[in-house]
Structures are given as C-alpha cells and as structure tokens.
Design an enzyme around this catalytic site. Sequence first.
Site, PDB file in Angstrom:
ATOM      1  N   HIS A  28      18.030  30.597  41.710  1.00  0.00           N
ATOM      2  CA  HIS A  28      17.967  29.322  42.434  1.00  0.00           C
ATOM      3  C   HIS A  28      19.151  28.465  41.963  1.00  0.00           C
ATOM      4  O   HIS A  28      19.572  28.578  40.810  1.00  0.00           O
ATOM      5  CB  HIS A  28      16.640  28.649  42.058  1.00  0.00           C
ATOM      6  CG  HIS A  28      16.280  27.439  42.849  1.00  0.00           C
ATOM      7  ND1 HIS A  28      16.826  26.202  42.581  1.00  0.00           N
ATOM      8  CD2 HIS A  28      15.430  27.264  43.881  1.00  0.00           C
ATOM      9  CE1 HIS A  28      16.298  25.315  43.419  1.00  0.00           C
ATOM     10  NE2 HIS A  28      15.458  25.932  44.224  1.00  0.00           N
ATOM     11  N   CYS A  39      17.968  27.352  48.584  1.00  0.00           N
ATOM     12  CA  CYS A  39      18.712  27.000  47.352  1.00  0.00           C
ATOM     13  C   CYS A  39      19.155  28.249  46.606  1.00  0.00           C
ATOM     14  O   CYS A  39      19.113  28.281  45.356  1.00  0.00           O
ATOM     15  CB  CYS A  39      17.887  26.102  46.432  1.00  0.00           C
ATOM     16  SG  CYS A  39      17.472  24.542  47.186  1.00  0.00           S
ATOM     17  N   ASP A  58      13.122  31.029  34.258  1.00  0.00           N
ATOM     18  CA  ASP A  58      12.764  30.033  35.256  1.00  0.00           C
ATOM     19  C   ASP A  58      11.428  30.479  35.848  1.00  0.00           C
ATOM     20  O   ASP A  58      11.380  31.419  36.650  1.00  0.00           O
ATOM     21  CB  ASP A  58      13.880  29.983  36.310  1.00  0.00           C
ATOM     22  CG  ASP A  58      13.489  29.156  37.517  1.00  0.00           C
ATOM     23  OD1 ASP A  58      12.356  28.661  37.565  1.00  0.00           O
ATOM     24  OD2 ASP A  58      14.328  29.033  38.427  1.00  0.00           O
ATOM     25  N   LYS A  64       4.513  22.974  42.202  1.00  0.00           N
ATOM     26  CA  LYS A  64       4.266  24.323  42.756  1.00  0.00           C
ATOM     27  C   LYS A  64       2.967  24.895  42.205  1.00  0.00           C
ATOM     28  O   LYS A  64       2.481  25.919  42.660  1.00  0.00           O
ATOM     29  CB  LYS A  64       5.439  25.243  42.417  1.00  0.00           C
ATOM     30  CG  LYS A  64       6.733  24.779  43.095  1.00  0.00           C
ATOM     31  CD  LYS A  64       7.880  25.689  42.804  1.00  0.00           C
ATOM     32  CE  LYS A  64       9.209  25.044  43.056  1.00  0.00           C
ATOM     33  NZ  LYS A  64       9.720  25.252  44.403  1.00  0.00           N
ATOM     34  N   GLN A  82       8.115  30.036  40.091  1.00  0.00           N
ATOM     35  CA  GLN A  82       7.264  30.808  41.000  1.00  0.00           C
ATOM     36  C   GLN A  82       6.274  31.689  40.253  1.00  0.00           C
ATOM     37  O   GLN A  82       5.408  32.302  40.878  1.00  0.00           O
ATOM     38  CB  GLN A  82       8.132  31.685  41.931  1.00  0.00           C
ATOM     39  CG  GLN A  82       9.106  30.905  42.783  1.00  0.00           C
ATOM     40  CD  GLN A  82       8.404  29.965  43.767  1.00  0.00           C
ATOM     41  OE1 GLN A  82       7.210  30.117  44.063  1.00  0.00           O
ATOM     42  NE2 GLN A  82       9.130  28.988  44.268  1.00  0.00           N
TER      43      GLN A  82
HETATM   44  N1  PMP Z   1      13.618  27.744  40.432  1.00  0.00           N
HETATM   45  C1  PMP Z   1      12.899  28.345  41.384  1.00  0.00           C
HETATM   46  C2  PMP Z   1      12.715  29.837  41.338  1.00  0.00           C
HETATM   47  C3  PMP Z   1      12.342  27.580  42.410  1.00  0.00           C
HETATM   48  O1  PMP Z   1      11.619  28.170  43.362  1.00  0.00           O
HETATM   49  C4  PMP Z   1      12.546  26.186  42.419  1.00  0.00           C
HETATM   50  C5  PMP Z   1      11.992  25.318  43.533  1.00  0.00           C
HETATM   51  N2  PMP Z   1      12.279  25.792  44.810  1.00  0.00           N
HETATM   52  C6  PMP Z   1      13.285  25.616  41.391  1.00  0.00           C
HETATM   53  C7  PMP Z   1      13.806  26.420  40.408  1.00  0.00           C
HETATM   54  C8  PMP Z   1      13.533  24.135  41.294  1.00  0.00           C
HETATM   55  O2  PMP Z   1      12.326  23.470  41.115  1.00  0.00           O
HETATM   56  P1  PMP Z   1      12.249  21.868  41.245  1.00  0.00           P
HETATM   57  O3  PMP Z   1      12.964  21.541  42.506  1.00  0.00           O
HETATM   58  O4  PMP Z   1      10.783  21.612  41.313  1.00  0.00           O
HETATM   59  O5  PMP Z   1      12.894  21.312  40.032  1.00  0.00           O
END
Ligand code: PMP
Length: 404
Positions: free
Chosen positions: A122, A362, A199, A225, A202
């Site tokens: 991401h 992203c 990270d 999430k 998920q």
């Molecule tokens: N890493 C992953 C794998 C994600 O799915 C996301 C959210 N789409 C993020 C990082 C970023 O999370 P946040 O926008 O809640 O900081």
Amino acid sequence: MTNLAAAHRADFPGLFTPEGKPWHYLDTAATAQKPRAVIDAMARAMGEDYATVHRGVYARSAEMTRAFEAARTRVARFIGAGSDNEIVFVRGATEGINLVAQSWGGENLKPGDRIMLSVLEHHSNIVPWQMVATRTGAVIDVCPLTDDGRIDLDWLEANLSEQHKIVALSHVSNVLGSVLGAKRAAKAAHAVGAKLLLDGCQAAPRMRLAMAELDCDFYVFSGHKLYGPTGVGVLWAREELLQAMPPWQGGGAMIDRVTFEQTTYAPAPQRFEAGTPMITEVIALHAAIDFVEPFGMEALFAHESALAAQARDALREVNTIRLFGPEQSAGIVSFAMEGVHPHDIGTILDEEGVAIRAGHHCAQPLMDHLGVPATARASFGLYSDESDLAALMRGIERVQRIFG
Ligand code: PMP
C-alpha cells in the site's frame, strides 16, 4: 458460516439503506461498517463520560483515564503483546508506519543502507520509506511476487543482505488478499540483522494475532478496518525497541520535564503520544475488539475466505473476467472485465445496491505490475453472506448486458 453473518447483520445500521432495505456492502477492506456496540460506546464516551485523560484530578477525568488505559490493555491482549507498554496509539496504520520510518529509520538508517519493500505494498508502506530514504541516503529494494500474487519469499531469502536494515511488508494484501508467510519473512529478515515491520491493516480484522509467534519487530493496524472508529490505530513494538527510539512529535503528554534549556521525555509509549489523544476513538476501539473477538478470529478468517473462494468461482464463469491474486485469499477478490473500466463496473453495481471498490487501491506499483490502471475489488467482512454474492453476480450480469 452464513449464520455468522445472518445473526449479526442487524447489529450494523450501516448495512441498510435509509428505506431499511439491505445494502450489499463489499468494501470492508477499505473500511468496516460499525456495530451498534461501537456506535453506543463512542456516543457514551463523547457524552456522559466525556473528560480529558492523564491530567485531570477530578473523578470523571480519572475514570476516563482508567478507560483509556484499559483499552491499551485490551489491545495488548488482542494481539498477544508482552505488555501494555508495547502499545502506541496512533491515528491509523499510516501514522504508525510514518512514526517508525521517521523515528527508528531517522536514527538507524545511513547512506548505503537498504530498505526492503514488496511490489504489493500500500502507498502508506512505500511513501514514508521513500521520505526517510531521501533524508538518510538509504536505498529501497522491491521484492517481487510469485505468479499467483504472493510476496516471493524464496526471492526474499536469496536477496536479503546485511545492508538491509528493515524489511516492511503487508501481512495481508489489500488488493489480492494474499497472506504473507510472516514467520518465514521474520526469519529471513533476522538472519541478516534487519528488523521486520508488518502492515497488519487487513490481517488484524480477520486473523488471530500473537506478536511473539509472528516474531516481527513492528506491527501496525487501523481501528476503522477492525469495526472500530476512524482516527485511531495501533503501533506495536517490543518495549526495549520502543524505549530506544527517539520521539517523532513534540508536545504535551510526551515529556518528563520541560525547560527552555532542555526537555527530557517520558518513557514509551507516552513518548510517542504527543498532545491530547483520540480519547473517544480509543474507547470505541476497545468496544470493537470486545465485539469482534468472541466470534473467533479463525472463524472470521474461514468465513471471509470461503466467501472469497465462492466469489472467485462465480466470477471465473464469466469469460471476460480476469481474476488477480491467489486462489486462497483472505476475503478480498480483485478482478478486471475486458472492455469495461472498473469504475463503470462500480457505478453499475451501485445502481443495484452493491458497493465495491474500483481504482488503484493505493497500490499503483502493483497496478503497474498487473498491467492495469485499476481493478474492481469485492471484499468481505463478518456480516457478509451469500446474499451479497448473489447481488454481486446479478450486478455483473447487468454489466455484461450493457457492455456485451
Ligand atoms: N495498509 C493496508 C494494507 C491497507 O489496506 C490500508 C488501508 N487501505 C493502509 C495500509 C492504510 O490504512 P489507513 O488509511 O487506515 O492509515
């Protein structure tokens, strides 16, 4: 499995239209709908229980401080942390990774050091590292994927060197649903003396986590999430590691003693929590964990990955559809349809009361790797069931009629 969803759908007001009809929400990987228990906890914390934390001498503030710190204990238990001091509250995973990149990275990276990422990261696990690389003169390497879209651990093991100081990988991909062999990644990183950041955005909502078993060095996830509110997330790291890291933001609550000549800092985790924290969000995150954990994290994983497998089987029947990612996915399915932009799929499905995500999620480097500008993505949560799948496939048939 379906019972899990059916029994609890009614707990989520966001799963219905204003007319009270079911809404087929297949964008849980972006953010999860909130159960009534979380909404109520947040309302109470903002209402009759509200006061600041860590400062007040009056009873309500002391009680709020107790509730705030009880949430830290709850998070520590949820992820199998060694102590409450290993839990830093941040605004979300993005802020957690920025904290590690700036504090740990700023202190430990020097010119010529290497940072290992992967193709499927991401942007929030790419850009903070690029920023610190520019600042320190470190270099970024990118681990490729296997043909079916998993981080290639054979390649990682063969290509990590002692120049690598940190490896930062998604525990579960937000686009492909691929699950990392985390213990193997930790072993490979530690064999060359590198730290491993996972990270867990998920993974935290659908996997049982035990930090000692994972053997990583940093773990981050976002509350929203995990059926909790936005504006709160968690950074976990072992206490010795956190204690050795410099603060990254200055302000109230993170200090020991301030004079104009010199300031000394509070120990971790407070050292990393400058300013008035996200009090109500932290308390609602506690309620979210209390709601989710009793389902059994293994049961949630099985439920969501079974739905993803069914979705893949149904989508595969459509001969213009290309599926991405491994067959075994953690509740996330990405696909493209020949001759139809994913945004058009998303718009047509929306008219059918089905919410999917269409875009680059992203993860632009991953889109480049897949050779597409965007994908359509359906993602499942604890409240998802076969009725959502059926609605998805009705919508896809409509897309076919329109574009066929
Ligand atoms: N890493 C992953 C794998 C994600 O799915 C996301 C959210 N789409 C993020 C990082 C970023 O999370 P946040 O926008 O809640 O900081």
